[in-house]
Design a protein around this motif. Structure first.
Motif, PDB file in Angstrom:
ATOM      1  N   GLY A 184     -77.572   7.127  -7.502  1.00 35.71           N
ATOM      2  CA  GLY A 184     -76.187   7.952  -7.342  1.00 35.71           C
ATOM      3  C   GLY A 184     -75.066   7.235  -6.597  1.00 35.71           C
ATOM      4  O   GLY A 184     -73.919   7.586  -6.449  1.00 35.71           O
ATOM      5  N   ILE A 191     -72.351   4.147  -6.720  1.00 35.79           N
ATOM      6  CA  ILE A 191     -71.847   3.218  -7.630  1.00 35.79           C
ATOM      7  C   ILE A 191     -71.040   2.017  -6.956  1.00 35.79           C
ATOM      8  O   ILE A 191     -70.184   2.413  -5.948  1.00 35.79           O
ATOM      9  N   GLY A 196     -64.128   7.425   4.495  1.00 32.98           N
ATOM     10  CA  GLY A 196     -64.612   8.156   3.225  1.00 32.98           C
ATOM     11  C   GLY A 196     -64.813   7.256   1.843  1.00 32.98           C
ATOM     12  O   GLY A 196     -64.708   7.816   0.836  1.00 32.98           O
ATOM     13  N   VAL A 197     -64.919   5.994   2.318  1.00 38.79           N
ATOM     14  CA  VAL A 197     -65.280   5.217   1.170  1.00 38.79           C
ATOM     15  C   VAL A 197     -66.718   4.800   0.924  1.00 38.79           C
ATOM     16  O   VAL A 197     -67.020   4.189   0.050  1.00 38.79           O
ATOM     17  N   GLY A 198     -67.461   5.636   1.573  1.00 42.51           N
ATOM     18  CA  GLY A 198     -69.032   5.604   1.250  1.00 42.51           C
ATOM     19  C   GLY A 198     -69.766   4.644   1.841  1.00 42.51           C
ATOM     20  O   GLY A 198     -70.882   4.149   1.621  1.00 42.51           O
ATOM     21  N   LYS A 199     -69.325   4.349   3.312  1.00 42.64           N
ATOM     22  CA  LYS A 199     -70.025   3.511   4.325  1.00 42.64           C
ATOM     23  C   LYS A 199     -71.261   4.151   4.308  1.00 42.64           C
ATOM     24  O   LYS A 199     -72.364   3.492   4.386  1.00 42.64           O
ATOM     25  N   THR A 200     -71.504   5.356   5.169  1.00 39.74           N
ATOM     26  CA  THR A 200     -72.459   5.907   5.617  1.00 39.74           C
ATOM     27  C   THR A 200     -73.408   6.378   4.270  1.00 39.74           C
ATOM     28  O   THR A 200     -74.620   6.016   4.304  1.00 39.74           O
ATOM     29  N   GLU A 201     -72.921   6.610   3.001  1.00 38.99           N
ATOM     30  CA  GLU A 201     -73.556   6.890   2.057  1.00 38.99           C
ATOM     31  C   GLU A 201     -74.169   5.721   1.412  1.00 38.99           C
ATOM     32  O   GLU A 201     -75.481   5.791   0.960  1.00 38.99           O
ATOM     33  N   LYS A 224     -70.852  12.232  -9.847  1.00 38.66           N
ATOM     34  CA  LYS A 224     -71.013  13.343  -8.760  1.00 38.66           C
ATOM     35  C   LYS A 224     -70.556  14.739  -9.329  1.00 38.66           C
ATOM     36  O   LYS A 224     -70.908  15.551  -8.829  1.00 38.66           O
TER      37      LYS A 224
HETATM   38  N1  LIG Z   1     -69.860   4.451  -4.101  1.00 36.41           N
HETATM   39  C1  LIG Z   1     -70.065   5.778  -4.051  1.00 36.41           C
HETATM   40  N2  LIG Z   1     -70.791   5.979  -5.024  1.00 36.41           N
HETATM   41  C2  LIG Z   1     -71.041   7.490  -4.998  1.00 36.41           C
HETATM   42  N3  LIG Z   1     -70.667   8.400  -3.937  1.00 36.41           N
HETATM   43  C3  LIG Z   1     -69.803   8.036  -3.253  1.00 36.41           C
HETATM   44  C4  LIG Z   1     -69.516   6.409  -3.227  1.00 36.41           C
HETATM   45  N4  LIG Z   1     -68.789   6.442  -2.065  1.00 36.41           N
HETATM   46  C5  LIG Z   1     -68.432   7.299  -1.408  1.00 36.41           C
HETATM   47  N5  LIG Z   1     -69.071   8.418  -2.126  1.00 36.41           N
HETATM   48  C6  LIG Z   1     -69.009   9.846  -1.789  1.00 36.41           C
HETATM   49  O1  LIG Z   1     -67.879  10.015  -0.852  1.00 36.41           O
HETATM   50  C7  LIG Z   1     -68.339  10.651   0.461  1.00 36.41           C
HETATM   51  C8  LIG Z   1     -67.745  10.158   1.657  1.00 36.41           C
HETATM   52  O2  LIG Z   1     -68.610   9.011   1.672  1.00 36.41           O
HETATM   53  P1  LIG Z   1     -69.137   8.667   3.313  1.00 36.41           P
HETATM   54  O3  LIG Z   1     -70.283   7.696   3.070  1.00 36.41           O
HETATM   55  O4  LIG Z   1     -69.346   9.877   4.224  1.00 36.41           O
HETATM   56  O5  LIG Z   1     -67.766   7.687   3.804  1.00 36.41           O
HETATM   57  P2  LIG Z   1     -67.542   7.092   5.026  1.00 36.41           P
HETATM   58  O6  LIG Z   1     -68.868   6.685   5.819  1.00 36.41           O
HETATM   59  O7  LIG Z   1     -67.184   5.586   4.603  1.00 36.41           O
HETATM   60  O8  LIG Z   1     -66.570   7.624   5.905  1.00 36.41           O
HETATM   61  C9  LIG Z   1     -69.685  10.843   0.297  1.00 36.41           C
HETATM   62  O9  LIG Z   1     -69.833  12.246  -0.073  1.00 36.41           O
HETATM   63  C10 LIG Z   1     -70.285  10.158  -1.083  1.00 36.41           C
HETATM   64  O10 LIG Z   1     -70.890  11.338  -1.859  1.00 36.41           O
END
Ligand SMILES: Nc1ncnc2c1ncn2[C@@H]1O[C@H](COP(=O)(O)OP(=O)(O)O)[C@@H](O)[C@H]1O
Ligand SMILES: [Mg+2]
Lengths: 459, 305
Positions: free
Chosen positions: B18, B20, B46-51, B224
């Motif tokens: 999941g 991308i 919120g760009v998906g670093k943790t994710e 998602k």
């Molecule tokens: N490339 C991606 N593919 C799928 N979901 C993503 C992606 N990037 C972000 N998300 C979604 O966006 C949300 C925020 O991501 P998060 O990792 O918390 O951001 P960050 O750590 O960069 O602040 C998560 O809930 C995640 O599900």
């Protein structure tokens, strides 16, 4: 691939990217794992190892494009060899000023090795930072660019002359290619020279990479800065305020752990046969700092005031209870503006949308009276009041009584004066009147003094 | 799985759980996993670093251990701590034994001597509280260690991390040195609140994740929030792109896009009009002034390309 990467590294270093040997080795070690024919992979490999911040990435992208695209451009028809002729032109460019590094660098560049040229540009920019100040602070680096521009033009003339002189010997198709090839390289070189690097604007607008050497800016007075330097200063100020906030937060964290509460600990110990197994701490709610800032925006302190607005904005961004005011003749509260806009717009709005009369003569007395009637009630033992201004009140009533009243009510009254101390007691300056009334008076003419202030500020 | 086979394999494996991403992101992740290099991921919130870290762990089938950084985080919270309370409790319980032990002692110093001999009973793993870093090092199987928002930690802690990242071993004075059985795949994330030191950056592969290009964001929405109609999803992603082009205090990120998509479904809306944008602003903008600005431009934002 190894020589290619090493060559690129030399080029990147010449352009000012700090690539360590370890990083080069890492990169070479990983190179075997990717598909070298997939450019996206190759690019990511180099970038992940060599550019480790947003700002560096931008420079990296530029050099990468120059090296792997502009300079590696295929010559259209490989059956027509133009190598001999381009080398000859190269030699002529070099010969136009045999001992001049500029001519040599351009000749190298035409030959496909940009290292010396990039190095040259770096020197031009590097010196630009410490160049002359005052109006036209940018002139220094412009002036230094000029000989390079001239040399590029000369190289172009050499090319034209060469082609004209060899009209008979060289086939027209080859001539066309030589012309194109050299002209493209000259254009690349000119672009590097004249198109300044954009600065990475990150998501949050002001969050950019801090300048590498802020101290160099530290001693410069606010009035003599180029726009780029103003920008750097702003980042330093924002960072300082954030640090201050962290420091305050830490103190609260340490304090909220608090002193050992002996009574509670002993009561707890009863459960464990009198052994104080669980330590109990006294909890004290953290003291919320309150800040009121009054900033003079009149012409006499204008250049400094810009920074002060940045500082105030940063304060408001970081702390909960900040009220910000600006004044010339009369006081305007700008807390709301700062709360609701990004920094550039907020400052622009302060300058354009408030009822402040910028042309009016500064009147500290009127300002203070307005402050007393509107805000004195809000000043209490928890408030730190900061006044920023030169105290030049055009011989009006200084209303020092109100200053004394503020001092008596508040926790601390601090006066920052952006004017050189030597002038504090001259002309219409009321500093002599105000100074003994404040808890603290500081000169605040340059970044170092401003930083010291932010660092010392105990809210 | 102990690693990825290729860049393309990495991209696909991440997509399968999941996540991308662009080939560039996949390349750097692949290299980090293949060479045991720590990965420093930067980018806006919120760009998906943790994710990304979670997705990597999941696709490699490794457990993830997370260390959330904050101001004031120290070794005791990150590495290990002695459980004094438990030690004291045990002392109480074994009081009798202790009395026996020192009963025959001729002097105080001899008594202390006798207790000291038994010291190791109290400084053993039984009384140690392992925190994320120690857990990651002592884990028998390779893990993914997520050091989240490392920019929030103090410089002193960063120096300590650096040491750990260079040799993956810790020395506990009472117990000796623990060396990692297998090198964890370390992912550090940062919102660039402050710059990490050069030394730390040199240790790591660097990855900057920006707001996603529209096709990628669309793919994320599709995966998602599958219930959203394709046309609406496209329209929404285009609108998001325009909103990010405005000068906002805080630009909306992928999380906001997903929230927005869910809101549109919940409200059973099937087109995006300026009115809809205005009605759902709360989901997109956290700041009042940002919301006001988007509302002002709602016609432009909601334009169908
Ligand atoms: N490339 C991606 N593919 C799928 N979901 C993503 C992606 N990037 C972000 N998300 C979604 O966006 C949300 C925020 O991501 P998060 O990792 O918390 O951001 P960050 O750590 O960069 O602040 C998560 O809930 C995640 O599900
Ligand atoms: Mg995160």
């Amino acid at each position: 691939m190894v020589p290619l990467i090493l060559d690129f590294v030399a080029c990147a270093r010449a352009a000012g990217l700090r690539v360590s040997t370890g990083e080069v080795l890492d990169c070479l070690g990983q190179a075997g794992r990717i598909d070298p024919l997939d450019e996206s992979q190759f690019f990511s490999l180099l970038r992940a190892n060599m550019a480790k911040s947003r700002l560096e990435q931008e420079r990296f992208d530029r050099i990468y494009h120059l090296y792997f695209h502009e300079l590696q451009r295929e010559i259209e028809d490989p059956s027509v060899s133009i190598a001999a002729q381009t080398e000859e032109i190269d030699a002529q460019v070099r010969a136009m000023a045999p001992r001049d590094p500029i001519a040599g660098a351009i000749a190298d560049f035409l030959g496909g090795d940009p290292t010396a040229y990039l190095h040259l540009l770096r020197q031009i920019d590097g010196e630009g930072d410490s160049g002359r100040r005052g109006p036209g602070a940018n002139l220094g680096s412009l002036v230094r660019r000029l000989p390079v521009l001239t040399a590029l033009d000369q190289a172009r003339t050499i090319l034209a002359d060469y082609l004209a002189a060899h009209r008979r010997q060289i086939h027209w198709e080859a001539r066309r290619q030589i012309d194109r090839h050299i002209r493209q390289r000259l254009d690349s070189a000119r672009r590097l020279l004249t198109e300044p690097e954009r600065h990475a604007v990150s998501a949050q607008g002001i969050r950019r990479k801090p300048p590498e050497n802020p101290d160099r800016l530290g001693e410069r007075t606010f009035s003599g800065l180029s726009p780029a330097e103003v920008d750097q200063m702003r980042q330093v100020v924002a960072r300082l305020v954030r640090k201050l906030k962290d420091a305050v937060g830490l103190r609260h964290a340490a304090r909220s752990r608090g002193l050992l509460d002996v009574k509670k600990t002993l009561r707890r110990a009863a459960r464990y046969q009198g052994v104080p197994l669980e330590l109990r701490h006294r909890r004290r709610p953290p003291r919320k700092a309150r800040l009121m800032v009054l900033c003079d925006l009149s012409g006499s302190v204008w250049s400094a005031a810009r920074f002060m607005l940045n500082m105030i904005y940063a304060f408001q961004d970081c702390f909960d209870r900040v009220r910000s005011f600006v004044f010339v003749a009369g006081l305007v509260e700008v807390t709301g503006l700062f709360d609701h806009h990004d920094i550039d717009r907020a400052i622009a709005k302060v300058l354009t949308e408030t009822d402040l009369e910028y042309g009016a003569a500064t009147d500290y007395g009127l300002t203070l009276r307005q402050f007393r009637s509107a805000c004195m009630d809000a000043v209490n033992r928890k408030t730190t009041v900061i006044v920023i201004g030169d105290g030049r009140s055009n011989y009006g009533n200084p209303e020092e009584g109100i200053v004394a009243e503020i001092r008596d009510r508040c926790r601390r009254l601090i006066w920052l004066n952006p004017e050189s101390e030597a002038f504090w007691y001259t002309g219409d300056s009321e500093m002599r009147t105000y100074m003994p009334l404040c808890n603290e008076v500081r000169p605040c003419q340059n970044l170092n003094q401003l930083s010291d202030f932010i660092r010392d500020l105990v809210l | 799985m102990n690693g990825f086979d290729s860049v393309e394999d990495t991209r696909r494996a991440l997509e399968a759980v999941g996540y991308i991403c662009t080939p560039q992101v996949a390349t750097v992740v692949f290299l980090a996993a293949a060479t045991d290099k720590p990965l420093l991921v930067e980018g806006p919130a919120g760009v998906g670093k943790t994710e990304l870290a979670k997705a990597v762990a999941q696709s490699l089938g490794r457990p993830m251990i997370r260390l959330q950084c904050y101001e004031g985080l120290d070794e005791a919270k990150a590495l290990y701590e002695w459980e004094y309370a438990k030690q004291l409790l045990y002392t109480q319980i074994v009081k009798e034994k202790v009395r026996e032990l020192i009963g025959a002692a001729a002097s105080l110093s001899e008594a202390v001597e006798r207790i000291a001999v038994e010291e190791s009973a109290f400084f053993s793993e039984r009384f140690m509280l392992a925190r994320p870093l120690l857990k990651a090092i002592t884990a028998p199987d390779p893990v993914v260690l997520l050091i989240d928002e490392v920019d929030k930690s103090d410089p002193e802690f960063e120096a300590f991390l650096l040491e750990l990242l260079s040799d993956f071993q810790v020395t506990i004075p009472e117990l000796g040195t623990r060396r990692a059985a297998s090198i964890p795949l370390v992912v550090l994330t940062s919102n660039s609140f402050r710059d990490m030191s050069d030394a730390l950056k040199r240790r790591c592969l660097h990855l900057y994740i920006d707001y996603p290009p529209p096709e990628q964001e669309l793919a994320i929405v599709r995966s998602k929030v599958p219930g959203l109609a394709e046309a609406l999803a496209r329209h929404m992603v285009a609108a998001m792109e325009r909103i990010r082009g405005l000068e906002l205090k805080k630009k909306p990120s992928i999380s906001e896009t997903l929230d927005w998509a869910r809101a549109l479904i919940a409200l059973q809306l099937d087109t995006l009009s300026p009115e809809v944008v205005e009605a759902t602003l709360g989901v997109i903008c956290k700041h009042r002034e940002d919301a006001r600005q988007v509302a002002q431009q709602s016609a432009k934002v909601a334009a169908s390309s």
